[in-house]
Enzyme design. Structure first.
Site, PDB file in Angstrom:
ATOM      1  N   HIS A  60       0.838  -1.213   0.000  1.00 60.52           N
ATOM      2  CA  HIS A  60       0.000   0.000   0.000  1.00 60.52           C
ATOM      3  C   HIS A  60       0.866   1.254   0.000  1.00 60.52           C
ATOM      4  O   HIS A  60       1.588   1.520   0.959  1.00 60.52           O
ATOM      5  CB  HIS A  60      -0.925   0.019   1.216  1.00 60.52           C
ATOM      6  N   GLN A  65       2.571  11.334  -1.822  1.00 65.29           N
ATOM      7  CA  GLN A  65       2.579  11.855  -0.447  1.00 65.29           C
ATOM      8  C   GLN A  65       3.990  11.934   0.131  1.00 65.29           C
ATOM      9  O   GLN A  65       4.213  12.570   1.165  1.00 65.29           O
ATOM     10  CB  GLN A  65       1.671  10.998   0.443  1.00 65.29           C
ATOM     11  N   HIS A 213     -12.196   3.618  -2.982  1.00 65.74           N
ATOM     12  CA  HIS A 213     -11.322   4.271  -2.006  1.00 65.74           C
ATOM     13  C   HIS A 213     -11.627   3.894  -0.559  1.00 65.74           C
ATOM     14  O   HIS A 213     -10.735   3.550   0.208  1.00 65.74           O
ATOM     15  CB  HIS A 213     -11.396   5.800  -2.179  1.00 65.74           C
ATOM     16  N   HIS A 240      -9.592   1.313   1.810  1.00 63.29           N
ATOM     17  CA  HIS A 240      -9.311   1.756   3.171  1.00 63.29           C
ATOM     18  C   HIS A 240     -10.524   1.449   4.040  1.00 63.29           C
ATOM     19  O   HIS A 240     -11.653   1.738   3.639  1.00 63.29           O
ATOM     20  CB  HIS A 240      -9.084   3.273   3.216  1.00 63.29           C
ATOM     21  N   GLU A 243      -9.815   2.873   9.590  1.00 63.75           N
ATOM     22  CA  GLU A 243      -8.601   3.640   9.891  1.00 63.75           C
ATOM     23  C   GLU A 243      -8.821   4.618  11.044  1.00 63.75           C
ATOM     24  O   GLU A 243      -7.915   4.863  11.834  1.00 63.75           O
ATOM     25  CB  GLU A 243      -8.146   4.413   8.635  1.00 63.75           C
ATOM     26  N   HIS A 277      -5.448  -0.748   6.601  1.00 68.45           N
ATOM     27  CA  HIS A 277      -5.416  -0.279   7.994  1.00 68.45           C
ATOM     28  C   HIS A 277      -6.127  -1.248   8.947  1.00 68.45           C
ATOM     29  O   HIS A 277      -5.480  -1.999   9.643  1.00 68.45           O
ATOM     30  CB  HIS A 277      -5.954   1.149   8.174  1.00 68.45           C
ATOM     31  N   ASP A 328       2.439   3.331   2.682  1.00 64.91           N
ATOM     32  CA  ASP A 328       1.328   4.284   2.683  1.00 64.91           C
ATOM     33  C   ASP A 328       1.741   5.713   2.349  1.00 64.91           C
ATOM     34  O   ASP A 328       1.941   6.039   1.190  1.00 64.91           O
ATOM     35  CB  ASP A 328       0.603   4.189   4.041  1.00 64.91           C
TER      36      ASP A 328
END
Ligand code: ZN
Length: 434
Positions: A60, A65, A213, A240, A243, A277, A328
């Site tokens: 993942h 980011q 998502h 996801h 989380e 997660h 991530d």
């Protein structure tokens, strides 16, 4: 032409082995044979004081980011109560600024670091699709293609998990920062997914998966359609879930169900499903994951950075739910740190040692390494990372003289690497034999 590697030891899921030579075929990208080192040809590549191991699988990642490093590590007067949701605003600003060139640039830097750290494959959960105002590029998958090309340039195997994004939350349209993530309909999303599969077909390092998502961002109807498409086309499905407590609360308020139960009701909880997660999954959700054969992808360094909580690894292991790991947000890129965090958190919470032990008396190392190897590969629909004839030649070389593991006997090598090693051990790597 076959290349022969002669390491000091081979380390894989079955343990540590000496006196072996590994034949790899860079044309086919596979391991062509495992022979006795005495039979190695004269032009073999000697790798003295080296352990050869399968490469790790990063299940993942959001590569862009990576460029939030440092920027998000200060207290803002706008967000004195900084948390996941305020971090997300900074992330949206970074996502808003991307174009095909800049997304390729950041992805290449990120993937190059992954390869150097010992990852040989990545599941890139890609959700920035369209122009900032939401209108499509001339090539509707321009950004996804740019990310795949960056992986090819870095020599990293990639499973492009194409994200589906419908809305800003339960009963809420997308806000300005989310428009470029969204498709106008689930049919339009599935068309892009099919087009990306066709584009990837001739690319040996690229495969494709689906990624609705989250239950916030897609409706049950979208989730059901996408899951059906995945079972018809043999694609993995990642999303996801679990989380954040606020996400669990909103899901309960809107549907009466917790996220994993909602995914199950939509028919999207299967063996091909990976929940990213799962930090706030309760026992009933863990039982559902186990019953359907789904995987949880933990992202311990990111979950620590964001204050998300931690994956209930001990309960997942006890229930037979496989755990893969991912980098991530890419604040930190180190597969050994990710797997070790699973055990460290389990120790802190249990207040004892050697907690994540699957079988026997070997301690947690075999289980932790399997999270980074076979569970990650299975989550991405990739062949198991093993050192056997016919397996992908995705390998890493670890320096036995590195101060982190120097002097460790063979019997303790796997445990020393898993519990005391880092990405600094990795000196070379091969993906598809190159
Ligand atoms: Zn993520």
């Amino acid at each position: 032409m076959t290349v022969c590697l002669v390491p000091e030891v081979v380390l894989d899921q079955t343990g540590v082995h000496r006196d072996l030579a590994i034949l790899i075929d860079p044309g086919e990208g596979i391991i062509d044979g495992v022979i006795g080192a005495v039979h190695a040809p004269g032009d073999a590549i000697n790798l003295p004081r080296t352990a050869l191991a399968p490469g790790f699988v990063n299940a993942h990642s959001h590569s862009f980011q990576r460029d939030l490093r440092g920027i998000v590590e200060r207290v803002s007067h706008l967000a004195p109560e900084d948390d996941f949701w305020t971090w997300r605003e900074a992330m949206y600003a970074a996502a808003g600024a991307l174009d095909p060139d800049s997304i390729r640039d950041v992805a290449l830097r990120c993937f190059a670091q992954m390869r150097r750290a010992g990852y040989t494959a990545v599941g890139e959960f890609h959700y920035v699709h369209h122009r900032p105002d939401g209108t499509p590029y001339e090539r509707p998958n321009a950004l996804a293609e740019a990310v795949c090309e960056a992986a090819e340039e870095a020599g990293l195997r990639i499973v492009l998990l194409l994200a589906a994004y419908e809305r800003g939350g339960f009963g809420r349209p997308p806000d300005a920062g989310q428009r470029r993530f969204c498709d106008p309909s689930v049919g339009a999303y599935l068309d892009r997914l099919t087009a990306l599969q066709e584009w990837a077909a001739g690319r040996p390092l690229v495969t494709v998966g689906a990624a609705p998502h989250s239950v916030r961002a897609v409706s049950e109807e979208w989730l059901a359609r996408i899951s059906e498409h995945c079972s018809d086309h043999d694609l993995v499905l990642h999303l996801h879930a679990g989380e954040q407590p606020r996400e669990v609360g909103e899901t309960l308020a809107a549907t009466g169900l917790r996220p994993v139960a909602l995914i199950e009701r939509a028919g999207a909880l299967t063996q091909r499903t990976t929940i990213v997660h799962g930090t706030h999954c309760d026992d009933a959700e863990i039982a559902l994951l186990a019953a359907r054969g789904a995987t949880v992808c933990a992202c311990p360094t990111t979950e620590a950075n964001l204050g998300d909580g931690y994956v209930p690894a001990r309960r997942l292991l006890g229930s037979g739910v496989p755990i893969a790991v991912g980098s991530d947000s890419n604040t930190i890129i180190d597969p050994l740190l990710e797997i070790r965090e699973l055990e460290h958190v389990a120790r802190r919470t249990a207040q004892r040692r050697n907690v994540l032990v699957a079988t026997g008396d070997a301690g947690p190392a075999p289980y932790l390494l399997s999270c980074g190897w076979s569970s990650g590969a299975a989550a991405l629909g990739l062949p198991a990372p093993v050192i056997e004839t016919g397996a992908p030649a995705d390998l890493i070389a670890l320096d036995l003289d590195d101060p982190e593991i120097a002097g460790v006997a063979d019997a303790h090598l796997a445990a020393a690497i898993a519990l005391a090693g880092s990405a600094a051990l990795v000196t070379r790597s091969w993906v598809a034999g190159r």
